[in-house]
Each structure stands twice: as C-alpha cells, then as structure tokens.
Design a protein around this motif. Structure first.
Motif, PDB file in Angstrom:
ATOM      1  N   SER A  31       0.854  -1.178   0.000  1.00  0.00           N
ATOM      2  CA  SER A  31       0.000   0.000   0.000  1.00  0.00           C
ATOM      3  C   SER A  31       0.895   1.234   0.000  1.00  0.00           C
ATOM      4  CB  SER A  31      -0.910   0.004   1.227  1.00  0.00           C
ATOM      5  OG  SER A  31      -1.804  -1.084   1.188  1.00  0.00           O
ATOM      6  N   ARG A  32       0.313   2.391  -0.245  1.00  0.00           N
ATOM      7  CA  ARG A  32       1.092   3.627  -0.291  1.00  0.00           C
ATOM      8  C   ARG A  32       0.447   4.702   0.571  1.00  0.00           C
ATOM      9  NH1 ARG A  32       4.948   3.622  -4.260  1.00  0.00           N
ATOM     10  NH2 ARG A  32       4.737   1.922  -5.743  1.00  0.00           N
ATOM     11  N   ILE A  33       1.292   5.609   1.031  1.00  0.00           N
ATOM     12  CA  ILE A  33       0.804   6.789   1.722  1.00  0.00           C
ATOM     13  C   ILE A  33       0.727   7.897   0.689  1.00  0.00           C
ATOM     14  CG2 ILE A  33       1.363   8.508   3.463  1.00  0.00           C
ATOM     15  CD1 ILE A  33       2.693   6.254   5.050  1.00  0.00           C
ATOM     16  N   GLU A  34      -0.434   8.510   0.561  1.00  0.00           N
ATOM     17  CA  GLU A  34      -0.612   9.590  -0.414  1.00  0.00           C
ATOM     18  C   GLU A  34      -1.158  10.826   0.251  1.00  0.00           C
ATOM     19  OE1 GLU A  34      -2.997   8.194  -3.632  1.00  0.00           O
ATOM     20  OE2 GLU A  34      -1.329   7.097  -4.490  1.00  0.00           O
ATOM     21  N   PRO A  35      -0.715  12.015  -0.131  1.00  0.00           N
ATOM     22  CA  PRO A  35       0.391  12.202  -1.062  1.00  0.00           C
ATOM     23  C   PRO A  35       1.704  11.692  -0.471  1.00  0.00           C
ATOM     24  CG  PRO A  35      -0.226  14.295  -0.087  1.00  0.00           C
ATOM     25  CD  PRO A  35      -1.213  13.292   0.395  1.00  0.00           C
ATOM     26  N   LEU A  67       3.612  12.589   8.729  1.00  0.00           N
ATOM     27  CA  LEU A  67       2.671  11.692   8.052  1.00  0.00           C
ATOM     28  C   LEU A  67       1.215  12.011   8.411  1.00  0.00           C
ATOM     29  CD1 LEU A  67       4.525   8.281   8.427  1.00  0.00           C
ATOM     30  CD2 LEU A  67       4.446   9.792   6.438  1.00  0.00           C
ATOM     31  N   ASN A  68       1.004  12.778   9.486  1.00  0.00           N
ATOM     32  CA  ASN A  68      -0.359  13.135   9.879  1.00  0.00           C
ATOM     33  C   ASN A  68      -1.070  13.841   8.726  1.00  0.00           C
ATOM     34  OD1 ASN A  68      -0.427  12.146  12.550  1.00  0.00           O
ATOM     35  ND2 ASN A  68       0.725  13.909  13.272  1.00  0.00           N
ATOM     36  N   GLY A  69      -2.323  13.468   8.511  1.00  0.00           N
ATOM     37  CA  GLY A  69      -3.109  14.107   7.464  1.00  0.00           C
ATOM     38  C   GLY A  69      -3.052  13.413   6.123  1.00  0.00           C
ATOM     39  N   HIS A  70      -2.112  12.460   5.943  1.00  0.00           N
ATOM     40  CA  HIS A  70      -2.034  11.702   4.694  1.00  0.00           C
ATOM     41  C   HIS A  70      -3.005  10.532   4.737  1.00  0.00           C
ATOM     42  CE1 HIS A  70       1.459  13.895   3.270  1.00  0.00           C
ATOM     43  NE2 HIS A  70       2.072  13.657   4.406  1.00  0.00           N
ATOM     44  N   LYS A  71      -3.302   9.948   3.585  1.00  0.00           N
ATOM     45  CA  LYS A  71      -4.143   8.745   3.513  1.00  0.00           C
ATOM     46  C   LYS A  71      -3.280   7.534   3.211  1.00  0.00           C
ATOM     47  CE  LYS A  71      -8.741  10.215   2.245  1.00  0.00           C
ATOM     48  NZ  LYS A  71      -9.894   9.977   1.390  1.00  0.00           N
ATOM     49  N   LEU A  72      -3.722   6.384   3.742  1.00  0.00           N
ATOM     50  CA  LEU A  72      -3.073   5.115   3.405  1.00  0.00           C
ATOM     51  C   LEU A  72      -3.947   4.427   2.373  1.00  0.00           C
ATOM     52  CD1 LEU A  72      -0.788   3.139   3.902  1.00  0.00           C
ATOM     53  CD2 LEU A  72      -2.144   2.116   5.707  1.00  0.00           C
ATOM     54  N   VAL A  73      -3.410   4.230   1.178  1.00  0.00           N
ATOM     55  CA  VAL A  73      -4.194   3.762   0.045  1.00  0.00           C
ATOM     56  C   VAL A  73      -3.635   2.453  -0.476  1.00  0.00           C
ATOM     57  CG1 VAL A  73      -4.960   4.330  -2.290  1.00  0.00           C
ATOM     58  CG2 VAL A  73      -4.774   6.132  -0.589  1.00  0.00           C
ATOM     59  N   LEU A  74      -4.516   1.466  -0.646  1.00  0.00           N
ATOM     60  CA  LEU A  74      -4.129   0.202  -1.260  1.00  0.00           C
ATOM     61  C   LEU A  74      -4.250   0.350  -2.757  1.00  0.00           C
ATOM     62  CD1 LEU A  74      -3.517  -2.867  -1.123  1.00  0.00           C
ATOM     63  CD2 LEU A  74      -5.973  -3.203  -1.213  1.00  0.00           C
ATOM     64  N   HIS A  75      -3.162   0.141  -3.456  1.00  0.00           N
ATOM     65  CA  HIS A  75      -3.191   0.188  -4.919  1.00  0.00           C
ATOM     66  C   HIS A  75      -3.464  -1.213  -5.429  1.00  0.00           C
ATOM     67  CE1 HIS A  75      -1.650   4.277  -5.895  1.00  0.00           C
ATOM     68  NE2 HIS A  75      -1.493   4.215  -4.579  1.00  0.00           N
ATOM     69  N   ALA A  76      -4.565  -1.373  -6.143  1.00  0.00           N
ATOM     70  CA  ALA A  76      -4.942  -2.684  -6.659  1.00  0.00           C
ATOM     71  C   ALA A  76      -3.945  -3.115  -7.727  1.00  0.00           C
ATOM     72  CB  ALA A  76      -6.347  -2.633  -7.227  1.00  0.00           C
ATOM     73  N   LYS A  77      -3.797  -4.405  -7.865  1.00  0.00           N
ATOM     74  CA  LYS A  77      -2.894  -4.973  -8.861  1.00  0.00           C
ATOM     75  C   LYS A  77      -3.640  -5.207 -10.176  1.00  0.00           C
ATOM     76  CE  LYS A  77       0.345  -5.730  -5.738  1.00  0.00           C
ATOM     77  NZ  LYS A  77       1.159  -4.602  -5.419  1.00  0.00           N
ATOM     78  N   ALA A  87      -5.686  -3.604 -16.893  1.00  0.00           N
ATOM     79  CA  ALA A  87      -6.944  -3.797 -16.177  1.00  0.00           C
ATOM     80  C   ALA A  87      -6.684  -3.643 -14.679  1.00  0.00           C
ATOM     81  CB  ALA A  87      -7.538  -5.168 -16.480  1.00  0.00           C
ATOM     82  N   VAL A  88      -6.653  -2.412 -14.216  1.00  0.00           N
ATOM     83  CA  VAL A  88      -6.341  -2.126 -12.825  1.00  0.00           C
ATOM     84  C   VAL A  88      -7.584  -1.559 -12.154  1.00  0.00           C
ATOM     85  CG1 VAL A  88      -4.875  -0.807 -11.260  1.00  0.00           C
ATOM     86  CG2 VAL A  88      -3.937  -1.689 -13.395  1.00  0.00           C
ATOM     87  N   THR A  89      -7.960  -2.133 -11.031  1.00  0.00           N
ATOM     88  CA  THR A  89      -9.119  -1.620 -10.310  1.00  0.00           C
ATOM     89  C   THR A  89      -8.751  -0.328  -9.600  1.00  0.00           C
ATOM     90  OG1 THR A  89      -8.561  -2.962  -8.405  1.00  0.00           O
ATOM     91  CG2 THR A  89     -10.117  -3.912  -9.958  1.00  0.00           C
ATOM     92  N   PRO A  90      -9.727   0.526  -9.310  1.00  0.00           N
ATOM     93  CA  PRO A  90      -9.415   1.796  -8.636  1.00  0.00           C
ATOM     94  C   PRO A  90      -8.776   1.565  -7.272  1.00  0.00           C
ATOM     95  CG  PRO A  90     -11.660   1.781  -9.470  1.00  0.00           C
ATOM     96  CD  PRO A  90     -11.136   0.386  -9.615  1.00  0.00           C
ATOM     97  N   LYS A  91      -7.942   2.513  -6.856  1.00  0.00           N
ATOM     98  CA  LYS A  91      -7.320   2.396  -5.547  1.00  0.00           C
ATOM     99  C   LYS A  91      -8.385   2.510  -4.468  1.00  0.00           C
ATOM    100  CE  LYS A  91      -5.831   7.181  -5.852  1.00  0.00           C
ATOM    101  NZ  LYS A  91      -4.678   8.033  -5.981  1.00  0.00           N
ATOM    102  N   ARG A  92      -8.122   1.854  -3.353  1.00  0.00           N
ATOM    103  CA  ARG A  92      -9.072   1.818  -2.240  1.00  0.00           C
ATOM    104  C   ARG A  92      -8.366   2.279  -0.971  1.00  0.00           C
ATOM    105  NH1 ARG A  92      -9.971  -4.267  -2.736  1.00  0.00           N
ATOM    106  NH2 ARG A  92      -7.869  -4.035  -3.525  1.00  0.00           N
ATOM    107  N   VAL A  93      -9.118   2.814  -0.041  1.00  0.00           N
ATOM    108  CA  VAL A  93      -8.538   3.384   1.174  1.00  0.00           C
ATOM    109  C   VAL A  93      -8.724   2.438   2.349  1.00  0.00           C
ATOM    110  CG1 VAL A  93      -8.653   5.332   2.778  1.00  0.00           C
ATOM    111  CG2 VAL A  93      -8.969   5.721   0.334  1.00  0.00           C
ATOM    112  N   TRP A  94      -7.650   2.214   3.116  1.00  0.00           N
ATOM    113  CA  TRP A  94      -7.724   1.440   4.348  1.00  0.00           C
ATOM    114  C   TRP A  94      -8.396   2.284   5.414  1.00  0.00           C
ATOM    115  CZ3 TRP A  94      -6.636  -3.566   4.648  1.00  0.00           C
ATOM    116  CH2 TRP A  94      -5.740  -4.120   3.740  1.00  0.00           C
ATOM    117  N   VAL A  95      -9.363   1.709   6.153  1.00  0.00           N
ATOM    118  CA  VAL A  95     -10.032   2.387   7.262  1.00  0.00           C
ATOM    119  C   VAL A  95     -10.225   1.397   8.412  1.00  0.00           C
ATOM    120  CG1 VAL A  95     -11.241   4.056   5.789  1.00  0.00           C
ATOM    121  CG2 VAL A  95     -12.345   1.900   6.347  1.00  0.00           C
ATOM    122  N   PRO A  96     -10.419   1.907   9.639  1.00  0.00           N
ATOM    123  CA  PRO A  96     -10.691   1.001  10.764  1.00  0.00           C
ATOM    124  C   PRO A  96     -12.023   0.285  10.573  1.00  0.00           C
ATOM    125  CG  PRO A  96     -10.127   3.207  11.529  1.00  0.00           C
ATOM    126  CD  PRO A  96     -10.333   3.295  10.059  1.00  0.00           C
TER     127      PRO A  96
END
Length: 105
Positions: A31-35, A67-77, A87-96
């Motif tokens: 996953s990536r931290i964005e931005p 890192l505060n204020g950034h989002k943690l985003v799972l980039h689909a394969k 054929a890449v699915t949209p990125k999704r956000v990790w949440v509790p």
C-alpha cells in the motif's frame, strides 16, 4: 458526544516513494501513503514509522508527525485473469473496521 473510530497502531517501514515495504498488518504491504511524504535520500533507504488511522482513512497520531493528514491507500494490482496489464481496479482506502482491525473500502 459521538466517539470517533480509530484503528490500532500500525508499525511500518516506508520507502522513498511512500510505499509500505514492511507492515505489522501484512495485507497492507505494497500500500502507499498519499500524497507521498518527503522523499528519502538515498533511494535504497527505508524509514520506520507508526500511526493510527481514523474512519476517513486519514493518518493520525503519527511518528514521524509529517505523516499526519495523509491517507493510506491500497493500490490494486493488474487483473491477470483478464490477461491484460492495463486492467487495474481503482485504488481503495484502508479504514478502521470499528473493532480495532482494518478494512479496505
């Protein structure tokens, strides 16, 4: 007063592109931290970090604090079942998940 949902603390190593190369919750690896946080020098190094995530997927209580204020985003394969690399699915956000765990929405 409404209680905010916050995840358990996640411990990670992040490369210079913001990609999680190690994580205490293994499904978050890659996953990536964005931005992307400030690049690290040299490119081969990683930075340790820890943080929690609120119900919007925003990083809070981070160490380092930049890192505060950034989002943690799972980039689909790519979907190899389709035989296409584009054929890449949209990125999704990790949440509790409200129980101390994580889900990807």
């Amino acid at each position: 007063m409404e209680q905010k949902i916050v995840s358990e603390r996640l411990y990670v190593k992040i490369d210079e592109t913001g990609k999680l190369v190690e994580a205490s919750y293994l499904p978050m690896v890659d996953s990536r931290i964005e931005p992307v946080p400030t690049p690290l020098i040299p490119a081969a190094t990683t930075k340790s970090a820890s943080f929690q995530i609120n119900e919007e997927g925003i990083i809070v209580e981070a160490s380092p604090p930049n890192l505060n204020g950034h989002k943690l985003v799972l980039h689909a394969k790519s979907d190899s079942a389709l035989g296409r690399t584009d054929a890449v699915t949209p990125k999704r956000v990790w949440v509790p998940d409200g129980k101390g765990g994580w889900i990807c929405v």
